[in-house]
Design an enzyme around this catalytic site. Sequence first.
Site, PDB file in Angstrom:
ATOM      1  N   HIS A 158       0.938  -1.076   0.130  1.00  0.00           N
ATOM      2  CA  HIS A 158      -0.087   0.091   0.026  1.00  0.00           C
ATOM      3  C   HIS A 158       0.832   1.292  -0.016  1.00  0.00           C
ATOM      4  O   HIS A 158       1.690   1.532   0.956  1.00  0.00           O
ATOM      5  CB  HIS A 158      -0.879   0.075   1.239  1.00  0.00           C
ATOM      6  CG  HIS A 158      -1.794   1.137   1.516  1.00  0.00           C
ATOM      7  ND1 HIS A 158      -1.628   2.039   2.529  1.00  0.00           N
ATOM      8  CD2 HIS A 158      -2.641   1.724   0.618  1.00  0.00           C
ATOM      9  CE1 HIS A 158      -2.534   2.956   2.420  1.00  0.00           C
ATOM     10  NE2 HIS A 158      -3.063   2.943   1.101  1.00  0.00           N
ATOM     11  N   GLU A 165       0.384  -0.995  -4.584  1.00  0.00           N
ATOM     12  CA  GLU A 165      -0.580   0.295  -5.067  1.00  0.00           C
ATOM     13  C   GLU A 165       0.284   1.592  -4.821  1.00  0.00           C
ATOM     14  O   GLU A 165       1.107   1.805  -3.938  1.00  0.00           O
ATOM     15  CB  GLU A 165      -1.683   0.111  -3.957  1.00  0.00           C
ATOM     16  CG  GLU A 165      -3.043   1.153  -4.336  1.00  0.00           C
ATOM     17  CD  GLU A 165      -2.872   2.267  -3.296  1.00  0.00           C
ATOM     18  OE1 GLU A 165      -3.899   3.156  -3.481  1.00  0.00           O
ATOM     19  OE2 GLU A 165      -1.791   2.364  -2.625  1.00  0.00           O
ATOM     20  N   ASP A 225      -0.680   6.030  -5.400  1.00  0.00           N
ATOM     21  CA  ASP A 225      -1.570   6.972  -5.734  1.00  0.00           C
ATOM     22  C   ASP A 225      -1.009   8.194  -6.858  1.00  0.00           C
ATOM     23  O   ASP A 225       0.107   8.612  -6.728  1.00  0.00           O
ATOM     24  CB  ASP A 225      -2.113   7.887  -4.635  1.00  0.00           C
ATOM     25  CG  ASP A 225      -2.509   7.048  -3.177  1.00  0.00           C
ATOM     26  OD1 ASP A 225      -3.624   6.420  -3.335  1.00  0.00           O
ATOM     27  OD2 ASP A 225      -1.570   6.766  -2.216  1.00  0.00           O
ATOM     28  N   HIS A 267      -0.023  10.796  -2.312  1.00  0.00           N
ATOM     29  CA  HIS A 267      -1.365  10.510  -1.804  1.00  0.00           C
ATOM     30  C   HIS A 267      -2.283  11.741  -1.318  1.00  0.00           C
ATOM     31  O   HIS A 267      -3.312  12.019  -1.895  1.00  0.00           O
ATOM     32  CB  HIS A 267      -1.312   9.760  -0.385  1.00  0.00           C
ATOM     33  CG  HIS A 267      -2.678   9.433   0.282  1.00  0.00           C
ATOM     34  ND1 HIS A 267      -3.132  10.199   1.200  1.00  0.00           N
ATOM     35  CD2 HIS A 267      -3.553   8.659   0.013  1.00  0.00           C
ATOM     36  CE1 HIS A 267      -4.545   9.948   1.287  1.00  0.00           C
ATOM     37  NE2 HIS A 267      -4.546   8.590   0.718  1.00  0.00           N
ATOM     38  N   GLU A 316      -4.082   4.316  -8.140  1.00  0.00           N
ATOM     39  CA  GLU A 316      -5.141   4.949  -7.769  1.00  0.00           C
ATOM     40  C   GLU A 316      -5.246   6.203  -8.232  1.00  0.00           C
ATOM     41  O   GLU A 316      -4.391   6.905  -7.701  1.00  0.00           O
ATOM     42  CB  GLU A 316      -5.107   4.597  -6.354  1.00  0.00           C
ATOM     43  CG  GLU A 316      -6.683   5.260  -5.869  1.00  0.00           C
ATOM     44  CD  GLU A 316      -6.545   5.337  -4.313  1.00  0.00           C
ATOM     45  OE1 GLU A 316      -5.974   4.968  -3.369  1.00  0.00           O
ATOM     46  OE2 GLU A 316      -7.511   6.334  -3.856  1.00  0.00           O
TER      47      GLU A 316
HETATM   48  O1  G3P Z   1      -6.377   1.760  -2.985  1.00  0.00           O
HETATM   49  C1  G3P Z   1      -6.497   1.504  -1.601  1.00  0.00           C
HETATM   50  C2  G3P Z   1      -6.319   2.514  -0.741  1.00  0.00           C
HETATM   51  O2  G3P Z   1      -4.839   3.074  -0.905  1.00  0.00           O
HETATM   52  C3  G3P Z   1      -7.194   3.757  -0.737  1.00  0.00           C
HETATM   53  O3  G3P Z   1      -7.130   4.650   0.231  1.00  0.00           O
HETATM   54  O4  G3P Z   1      -6.598   6.732   1.192  1.00  0.00           O
HETATM   55  O5  G3P Z   1      -4.884   4.892   1.171  1.00  0.00           O
HETATM   56  O6  G3P Z   1      -5.648   6.165  -1.023  1.00  0.00           O
HETATM   57  P1  G3P Z   1      -6.079   5.617   0.516  1.00  0.00           P
HETATM   58 MG    MG Z   2      -4.274   4.827  -2.226  1.00  0.00          MG
END
Ligand code: G3P
Ligand code: MG
Length: 239
Positions: free
Chosen positions: A6, A33, A35, A48, A107
């Site tokens: 993550h 993953e 952002d 993020h 994401e």
């Molecule tokens: O994609 C899963 C997760 O990353 C979603 O929440 O706020 O960590 O981007 P966040």
């Molecule tokens: Mg995310």
Amino acid sequence: MLVLGHRGASGYAPENTASAFRKALALGGDGFELDVQRTRDGVVVVHHDWSLLRTTGTPSFIADRTYGEIAGLDAGSWFSEAFRGEPVPRLDDVLDLTPPDRIVNVEIKSRAGDAPGLEESVVALLEARGRLEETIVSSFNHASLRRLGEIAPSLRLGLLYDGVLLNPWDYARREGLRLYSLHPAEEYLSADQVRRAHEEGLRVACWTVNDGDRARELESFGVDMVITNYPDRCRPSRP
Ligand code: G3P
Ligand code: MG
């Protein structure tokens, strides 16, 4: 069950940096993953928060800055002195450090009112690197998912949501979203939801799973992917 870091292995290295992505791969994870947002001059960067404050100490929004203004910022020392000087990476740089057999879940962080074009930029970058077919692109902004489906019909789209969404497959059909996967928050996920998602032909990727026992429980539900800050804790009992 696949294990994705993550924001990279963000329990061990500053989130959304090259070090975090390399660490996720080194720990034996299947991928990660991350952002993405666009800078004022249209560069897709990996970050993020809307603001650079928490990770770099600079009180500016990414959308208000050019890439040149962001490139030299230190996005590592907030986490640990050992990572001082880690830059906010560009998406293309991260794709370049990722072996083709590893999974990337991009994401999309977008808001109503953002300048359009992030979806097009992401698709162009994935296409240029031959990663359009196997990258999973997810978003809490379902208008972004619709746009992605229009411009790249073969893309693997992941529906992100928090809380409980009743019958997400019906919602997706109604809205004309052709999904690859559901991305629910792990605390709201039940074995029945996973079973029904599979009956609908959807995979399930849940976040953020930081406890090994919980990862094994989710695996017993049939969850396809877990997104974790600690990829080493979540290794599946069945590969
Ligand atoms: O994609 C899963 C997760 O990353 C979603 O929440 O706020 O960590 O981007 P966040
Ligand atoms: Mg995310």
